[in-house]
Design a protein around this motif. Structure first.
Motif, PDB file in Angstrom:
ATOM      1  N   LEU A 229       0.831  -1.207   0.000  1.00 36.01           N
ATOM      2  CA  LEU A 229       0.000   0.000   0.000  1.00 36.01           C
ATOM      3  C   LEU A 229       0.866   1.258   0.000  1.00 36.01           C
ATOM      4  O   LEU A 229       0.590   2.220  -0.721  1.00 36.01           O
ATOM      5  N   ASN A 230       1.910   1.239   0.805  1.00 35.25           N
ATOM      6  CA  ASN A 230       2.795   2.405   0.862  1.00 35.25           C
ATOM      7  C   ASN A 230       3.510   2.632  -0.460  1.00 35.25           C
ATOM      8  O   ASN A 230       3.755   3.777  -0.864  1.00 35.25           O
ATOM      9  N   HIS A 231       3.860   1.546  -1.134  1.00 35.33           N
ATOM     10  CA  HIS A 231       4.549   1.659  -2.431  1.00 35.33           C
ATOM     11  C   HIS A 231       3.668   2.410  -3.432  1.00 35.33           C
ATOM     12  O   HIS A 231       4.136   3.333  -4.124  1.00 35.33           O
ATOM     13  N   TYR A 232       2.392   2.044  -3.503  1.00 32.69           N
ATOM     14  CA  TYR A 232       1.509   2.694  -4.476  1.00 32.69           C
ATOM     15  C   TYR A 232       1.112   4.099  -4.025  1.00 32.69           C
ATOM     16  O   TYR A 232       0.880   4.980  -4.868  1.00 32.69           O
ATOM     17  N   THR A 233       1.086   4.324  -2.727  1.00 37.00           N
ATOM     18  CA  THR A 233       0.854   5.687  -2.247  1.00 37.00           C
ATOM     19  C   THR A 233       2.033   6.585  -2.625  1.00 37.00           C
ATOM     20  O   THR A 233       1.849   7.739  -3.033  1.00 37.00           O
ATOM     21  N   ALA A 234       3.244   6.051  -2.510  1.00 34.14           N
ATOM     22  CA  ALA A 234       4.439   6.818  -2.870  1.00 34.14           C
ATOM     23  C   ALA A 234       4.443   7.144  -4.366  1.00 34.14           C
ATOM     24  O   ALA A 234       4.903   8.219  -4.767  1.00 34.14           O
ATOM     25  N   ALA A 237       2.283  10.051  -4.762  1.00 37.62           N
ATOM     26  CA  ALA A 237       2.922  11.238  -4.178  1.00 37.62           C
ATOM     27  C   ALA A 237       3.943  11.865  -5.108  1.00 37.62           C
ATOM     28  O   ALA A 237       4.303  13.042  -4.926  1.00 37.62           O
ATOM     29  N   GLU A 238       4.425  11.116  -6.105  1.00 38.25           N
ATOM     30  CA  GLU A 238       5.385  11.679  -7.056  1.00 38.25           C
ATOM     31  C   GLU A 238       4.789  12.832  -7.859  1.00 38.25           C
ATOM     32  O   GLU A 238       5.518  13.652  -8.422  1.00 38.25           O
ATOM     33  N   GLN A 239       3.456  12.910  -7.895  1.00 33.96           N
ATOM     34  CA  GLN A 239       2.795  14.010  -8.614  1.00 33.96           C
ATOM     35  C   GLN A 239       2.636  15.254  -7.738  1.00 33.96           C
ATOM     36  O   GLN A 239       2.147  16.280  -8.209  1.00 33.96           O
ATOM     37  N   ALA A 240       3.020  15.157  -6.493  1.00 37.30           N
ATOM     38  CA  ALA A 240       2.864  16.294  -5.583  1.00 37.30           C
ATOM     39  C   ALA A 240       3.820  17.430  -5.953  1.00 37.30           C
ATOM     40  O   ALA A 240       4.911  17.203  -6.485  1.00 37.30           O
ATOM     41  N   ILE A 241       3.401  18.646  -5.663  1.00 37.15           N
ATOM     42  CA  ILE A 241       4.229  19.839  -5.875  1.00 37.15           C
ATOM     43  C   ILE A 241       4.532  20.437  -4.503  1.00 37.15           C
ATOM     44  O   ILE A 241       3.635  20.641  -3.686  1.00 37.15           O
ATOM     45  N   ILE A 242       5.797  20.695  -4.255  1.00 37.27           N
ATOM     46  CA  ILE A 242       6.221  21.299  -2.995  1.00 37.27           C
ATOM     47  C   ILE A 242       6.636  22.744  -3.268  1.00 37.27           C
ATOM     48  O   ILE A 242       7.468  23.009  -4.138  1.00 37.27           O
ATOM     49  N   ARG A 243       6.033  23.679  -2.519  1.00 39.02           N
ATOM     50  CA  ARG A 243       6.340  25.094  -2.748  1.00 39.02           C
ATOM     51  C   ARG A 243       6.118  25.878  -1.462  1.00 39.02           C
ATOM     52  O   ARG A 243       5.063  25.764  -0.833  1.00 39.02           O
ATOM     53  N   GLY A 245       7.123  25.511   1.486  1.00 42.68           N
ATOM     54  CA  GLY A 245       6.821  24.724   2.671  1.00 42.68           C
ATOM     55  C   GLY A 245       5.426  24.153   2.696  1.00 42.68           C
ATOM     56  O   GLY A 245       4.995  23.586   3.702  1.00 42.68           O
ATOM     57  N   SER A 246       4.682  24.276   1.598  1.00 41.28           N
ATOM     58  CA  SER A 246       3.342  23.715   1.486  1.00 41.28           C
ATOM     59  C   SER A 246       3.354  22.577   0.470  1.00 41.28           C
ATOM     60  O   SER A 246       4.294  22.433  -0.324  1.00 41.28           O
ATOM     61  N   LEU A 247       2.288  21.796   0.506  1.00 42.44           N
ATOM     62  CA  LEU A 247       2.209  20.620  -0.352  1.00 42.44           C
ATOM     63  C   LEU A 247       0.948  20.718  -1.200  1.00 42.44           C
ATOM     64  O   LEU A 247      -0.150  20.960  -0.679  1.00 42.44           O
ATOM     65  N   TYR A 248       1.105  20.539  -2.513  1.00 46.42           N
ATOM     66  CA  TYR A 248      -0.013  20.578  -3.441  1.00 46.42           C
ATOM     67  C   TYR A 248      -0.177  19.197  -4.061  1.00 46.42           C
ATOM     68  O   TYR A 248       0.744  18.680  -4.706  1.00 46.42           O
ATOM     69  N   LEU A 249      -1.354  18.602  -3.863  1.00 50.61           N
ATOM     70  CA  LEU A 249      -1.629  17.260  -4.369  1.00 50.61           C
ATOM     71  C   LEU A 249      -2.658  17.340  -5.489  1.00 50.61           C
ATOM     72  O   LEU A 249      -3.691  18.013  -5.345  1.00 50.61           O
ATOM     73  N   PRO A 250      -2.419  16.684  -6.631  1.00 56.05           N
ATOM     74  CA  PRO A 250      -3.390  16.719  -7.727  1.00 56.05           C
ATOM     75  C   PRO A 250      -4.708  16.084  -7.290  1.00 56.05           C
ATOM     76  O   PRO A 250      -4.737  14.931  -6.849  1.00 56.05           O
ATOM     77  N   HIS A 251      -5.789  16.835  -7.417  1.00 57.17           N
ATOM     78  CA  HIS A 251      -7.060  16.409  -6.833  1.00 57.17           C
ATOM     79  C   HIS A 251      -7.666  15.220  -7.565  1.00 57.17           C
ATOM     80  O   HIS A 251      -8.145  14.258  -6.945  1.00 57.17           O
ATOM     81  N   ALA A 252      -7.673  15.241  -8.895  1.00 60.48           N
ATOM     82  CA  ALA A 252      -8.334  14.183  -9.667  1.00 60.48           C
ATOM     83  C   ALA A 252      -7.739  12.798  -9.388  1.00 60.48           C
ATOM     84  O   ALA A 252      -8.487  11.849  -9.118  1.00 60.48           O
ATOM     85  N   PRO A 253      -6.409  12.630  -9.456  1.00 59.47           N
ATOM     86  CA  PRO A 253      -5.862  11.303  -9.138  1.00 59.47           C
ATOM     87  C   PRO A 253      -6.179  10.847  -7.722  1.00 59.47           C
ATOM     88  O   PRO A 253      -6.356   9.653  -7.467  1.00 59.47           O
ATOM     89  N   LEU A 254      -6.260  11.800  -6.783  1.00 59.57           N
ATOM     90  CA  LEU A 254      -6.606  11.436  -5.414  1.00 59.57           C
ATOM     91  C   LEU A 254      -8.028  10.877  -5.343  1.00 59.57           C
ATOM     92  O   LEU A 254      -8.287   9.880  -4.663  1.00 59.57           O
ATOM     93  N   LEU A 255      -8.955  11.531  -6.046  1.00 64.68           N
ATOM     94  CA  LEU A 255     -10.338  11.079  -6.016  1.00 64.68           C
ATOM     95  C   LEU A 255     -10.500   9.740  -6.719  1.00 64.68           C
ATOM     96  O   LEU A 255     -11.380   8.946  -6.366  1.00 64.68           O
ATOM     97  N   ASP A 256      -9.647   9.474  -7.721  1.00 66.89           N
ATOM     98  CA  ASP A 256      -9.702   8.196  -8.439  1.00 66.89           C
ATOM     99  C   ASP A 256      -9.061   7.066  -7.646  1.00 66.89           C
ATOM    100  O   ASP A 256      -9.359   5.893  -7.882  1.00 66.89           O
ATOM    101  N   ALA A 257      -8.170   7.410  -6.726  1.00 69.20           N
ATOM    102  CA  ALA A 257      -7.441   6.394  -5.972  1.00 69.20           C
ATOM    103  C   ALA A 257      -8.361   5.730  -4.940  1.00 69.20           C
ATOM    104  O   ALA A 257      -9.335   6.324  -4.492  1.00 69.20           O
ATOM    105  N   PRO A 258      -8.055   4.481  -4.555  1.00 65.39           N
ATOM    106  CA  PRO A 258      -8.814   3.851  -3.467  1.00 65.39           C
ATOM    107  C   PRO A 258      -8.729   4.709  -2.209  1.00 65.39           C
ATOM    108  O   PRO A 258      -7.707   5.361  -1.961  1.00 65.39           O
ATOM    109  N   PRO A 259      -9.795   4.743  -1.410  1.00 61.40           N
ATOM    110  CA  PRO A 259      -9.800   5.595  -0.213  1.00 61.40           C
ATOM    111  C   PRO A 259      -8.611   5.357   0.709  1.00 61.40           C
ATOM    112  O   PRO A 259      -8.122   6.310   1.335  1.00 61.40           O
ATOM    113  N   LEU A 405       9.166  13.313   2.286  1.00 58.63           N
ATOM    114  CA  LEU A 405       7.783  12.877   2.083  1.00 58.63           C
ATOM    115  C   LEU A 405       7.760  11.399   1.701  1.00 58.63           C
ATOM    116  O   LEU A 405       6.964  10.614   2.242  1.00 58.63           O
ATOM    117  N   ARG A 406       8.632  11.017   0.796  1.00 62.66           N
ATOM    118  CA  ARG A 406       8.706   9.612   0.392  1.00 62.66           C
ATOM    119  C   ARG A 406       9.096   8.730   1.569  1.00 62.66           C
ATOM    120  O   ARG A 406       8.543   7.634   1.742  1.00 62.66           O
TER     121      ARG A 406
END
Length: 412
Positions: A229-234, A237-243, A245-259, A405-406
């Protein structure tokens, strides 16, 4: 032809080779009980020139604890090992679970001790029985897969590597080994006190003739599932943007991912922002996920989570940053390293009031990001807001990056 099974000490030494072969020095936590006493003797034989030091935490909960710690010191000296006693000062005002408080205090004392003596890791004498008991205790509390995966062989925590080289060996095996080698140990009477959950679980296992090694094997199998599970979560997370000191996560892939994947990434993201040692409580996370699903902003453990265009933005909550107080450097709010601080100056949160005169939008910051950012103050006078405006001689750097983060996602 199948090779004969390795003897007990060889199995422990093989585990130590896997976990600590690269280390020049190693600490050993020894209570005086059979498990940790056996570990101390085996590590002394395994050391091969490595610097080995022993520590006993005296919790002061029993009248005999001080003399027992001294008995460990004498046995360590016979092996040529330096020994220290670490005294736990119980804070009566803490309340809560005594055993949990003692455990947390023990880990903090041991990590501080290890850092003082340049010990990169500490070994514990946890066994297959401890692993089985832990799984059953957590099962009774409704734990998820992380809890049921039990204790890991290695873990990075409080800046120290924690090792458990005996998780596949039973308590009975270790006592036979001690008896065969003429080595005594201390039996802690609290191990028979049924006021404690672990003791009740231990008695129940005996009454039901449950096999501790089989249950510990289940924990290892669950650990493998957790790693998957952690492997696929990581990967997500490769699509995340760090700027800033904040973290930006792409919303669509998150909603498509298993809860469960979404949940894991959200927890890691919050811990990445705050630097917290522990994840938020499970129900609190589930409540946050419900709010996110309805596109509402929500606060989780000092992190503000809000939709931002097609991203989900994780930002330090301004009120939580303010509670971190003042620092005279270099680190502030467990998030930033600030260099160039002058005498009489301190670091504290910028807050909302100064934003009216500062170009926070020009830096691509949200209002909350700007308010929770570090500022240089002299008393009540604002000297600089380095994230909003370049200003010598101050240099501001985040304490964590994408690698951290990884690591949060992959390491337990």
């Amino acid at each position: 032809m199948t090779a004969p099974p390795a003897d007990l000490e060889s199995r422990v030494c093989a585990a130590l080779d896997r976990q600590a072969k690269d280390l020049p020095a190693l600490g050993v936590a020894v209570s005086g009980g059979g498990d940790s006493t056996a570990l101390m003797h085996m590590i002394a034989n395994w050391a091969a020139g490595r610097r080995i030091q022993v520590a006993t935490v005296d919790h002061g909960l029993r009248a005999e604890s001080a003399s027992e710690a001294q008995e460990v010191a004498r046995n360590a000296a016979k092996l040529g090992l330096r020994h220290d006693v670490l005294l736990w000062q119980r804070d009566i005002s803490e309340g809560g679970n005594l055993m949990a408080n003692a455990r947390d205090g023990r880990l903090l004392l041991l990590s501080d001790w290890a850092k003082r003596h340049d010990l990169p890791a500490i070994a514990f004498g946890h066994t297959a029985d401890d692993q089985a008991e832990t799984l059953l205790m957590r099962l009774a509390r409704g734990a998820g897969i992380d809890g049921l995966a039990g204790m890991s062989e290695t873990r990075q925590f409080h800046g120290i590597r924690w090792l458990r080289p005996m998780l596949q060996i039973t308590r009975a095996e270790l006592r036979r080994w001690l008896t065969d080698h003429g080595i005594g140990w201390i039996d802690d009477p609290s191990n028979q006190n049924t006021d404690y959950d672990r003791v009740r679980i231990r008695h129940a296992m005996t009454a039901l003739a449950l096999d501790s090694q089989a249950i510990a094997l289940s924990a290892r199998n669950l650990g493998k599932a957790r790693a998957a599970l952690n492997h696929y979560t990581a990967q997500l997370a490769e699509q995340a943007i760090i700027r800033h000191g904040s973290l930006y996560l792409p919303h669509a892939p998150l909603l498509d991912a298993p809860p469960e994947i979404f949940r894991r990434l959200l927890i890691a993201g919050c811990r990445w922002i705050t630097g917290a040692d522990y994840p938020p409580r499970r129900q609190t996370v589930l409540n946050a996920l419900e709010s996110i699903a309805t596109h509402n902003r929500v606060t989780l453990d000092g992190v503000l989570i809000e939709p931002a265009n097609d991203m989900l933005r994780l930002v330090r909550e301004p009120a939580a940053a303010k509670k971190s107080g003042e620092s005279h450097g270099p680190n502030w709010d467990n998030r930033w390293n600030i260099k160039g601080l002058q005498k009489e100056e301190h670091i504290a949160t910028l807050g909302f009031a100064p934003l009216i005169d500062l170009p926070w939008r020009d830096r691509g910051l949200s209002r909350d990001e700007a308010a929770s950012s570090p500022a240089i103050w002299n008393g009540t006078q604002l000297i600089a807001a380095p994230l909003l405006r370049d200003c010598d001689p101050y240099i501001v750097e985040p304490l964590r990056n994408a690698t951290d983060l990884r690591r949060l996602l992959l390491v337990h």
